[in-house]
Design an enzyme around this catalytic site. Sequence first.
Site, PDB file in Angstrom:
ATOM      1  N   TYR B 141      -9.327   2.360  -0.892  1.00  0.00           N
ATOM      2  CA  TYR B 141     -10.254   1.796  -1.868  1.00  0.00           C
ATOM      3  C   TYR B 141      -9.925   2.249  -3.287  1.00  0.00           C
ATOM      4  CZ  TYR B 141     -13.869  -0.821   0.625  1.00  0.00           C
ATOM      5  OH  TYR B 141     -14.581  -1.757   1.308  1.00  0.00           O
ATOM      6  N   GLU B 148      -6.267  -2.817  -9.245  1.00  0.00           N
ATOM      7  CA  GLU B 148      -6.930  -3.966  -9.847  1.00  0.00           C
ATOM      8  C   GLU B 148      -7.189  -3.720 -11.328  1.00  0.00           C
ATOM      9  OE1 GLU B 148     -10.465  -4.947  -7.574  1.00  0.00           O
ATOM     10  OE2 GLU B 148      -9.346  -4.821  -5.705  1.00  0.00           O
TER      11      GLU B 148
END
Lengths: 349, 219
Positions: B141, B148
């Site tokens: 994560y 991102e």
Amino acid sequence: MDALALEAAGGKKVANGAAVAAPLPPPAPVKRKPAKKAKKAVVFFEVEILDAKTKDKLCFLDKVEPNATIGEIKSMFHKSHPQWYPARQSIRLDPKGKSLKDEDVLQHLPVGTTATFYFRDLGAQISWVTVFLTEYTGPLVIYLMFYFRVPFIYAPKYDFTTSKHWVVHLACMCHSFHYVKRLLETLFVHRFSHGTMPLRNIFKNCTYYWGFAAWMAYYINHPLYTPPIYGEQQIRLALIIFLFCQIGNFSIHIALRNLRPPGSKTRKIPYPTKNPFTWIFLLVSCPNYTYELGSWLGFTVMTQCLPVAFFTLVGFIQMTVWAKGKHRSYLKEFRDYPPLRSPILPFIL
Amino acid sequence: AKLSRTQHSKIPFNKDISCFNGNIMWLVIAVGLVRAYLARGSYHGLYYSIEKPLNVCPLCHIPGIVPSSVVLTGFQVMSRVFLTWAVTHSVREVRWTVCYYFVTAWTVTEIIRYSFYTFSLLNHLPYLIKWARYTFFIVLYPMGVTGELLTIYAALPYVQKTGLYSVTLPNKYNFSFDYYTFLILIMISYIPLFPQLYFHMIRQRKKVLGHVEDYSKVE
């Protein structure tokens, strides 16, 4: 004795002589027995209130009058738990059931002489009037700030200048009129069913109204604003639609107010009155929302501004949800509800 | 997890197929990446080999089949679609470099996740898969999120220069949109959203893996 116990258990009709189940809730005291202890021949209820989630016993009230209302029981509960004022109490017969109304009378509920109620905390509450006044004052003030081009919004050379387009001045008048009307209606016209709503609603509602007002006002009052393509014709038509719908909306609010005597919470089917603006009741359950949509469509055409169109769209979606809910509850409550009516748009929605 | 087992038994068979297909797609991406890297010896240009399946994959997410929260899954799907279409596909310059962090993170996460769902639906869930699903995310994560954010950050100067997806005043609709500011707001929104997702998974992990004795072998 038996007759009174029967009566206490749910308002069933009693055949016996003195204690007849009259339409009035308090049973007539029986004067047959000699009043040795000056006891009124009335059976008192006992009320226990449990937490709906944990089933803990929160409160036990004895010697409760059979004609006590839920509202009075809430006041009594408030005394033992001062942090839970009546507005944030939800009292119900079943832990997962619907809330009982303040007007419900104890002896008319399906409970024995010892009534068990379940309590749920609705959270901090705020009055509807307060919320409405706050959420409507914001747009009024915010729009004017953009109209007068207060510093730090547009480039410094535009501070405190005025737009050269007359439609911008007209739009400011219409927008301000709309929110002044809403404020006055909140203070003098509306008769609210509920006194309060959850506190967090004020933040949600104000963000919506204030945010959209700022977004719209920014573009309409911008130095680079482009007036409507079709000029005067478009603006004039839009203004007529806007004013027509404002009067319509106001007429509906007055008609709805007159359905309900002051201080009451009665619900009746609204019908067209002598005022032609209310004749739309023939086709629509919630014409106040219909007219509101019309007003904002008028404002959109008048300003030819995409953010205004978005605001109109979002408002329309929300009002449709409310109108459908209202329409459904009308249908459930009134068997003779006129079948021709649609919730918000005649024949369509 | 007890609840999800009973839910799974009611799910019709074709949903198993869709989960299986989802798995296949991500395996295709993974295999494609590895092969292209080995063939070229560097990571430049790898993007083009996976562009098609990568762009389609996020759109294949199937809400409602498996018992995850709609809101959280919704956010994930939206962020995936946004990253692939609105950022990576739209801004050429980020395709060669930074986007690989999140692509790798997503690929590994999704393969494990889809295996988890597929096996759960078939009621034969090896403990290893469950453990992997609730443990790998701890690294994946943050890695994916960093990737991102780096990708969006890398795209910023190009967006500003070209005015991509932006609308300026004056125009006849009296509307404006600045994609550059929008991207910055998106990056800021990660601050409240990512911890919620992350700690939700950590809580799930404690719940699911905490009861090792009860759930060790699903049979």
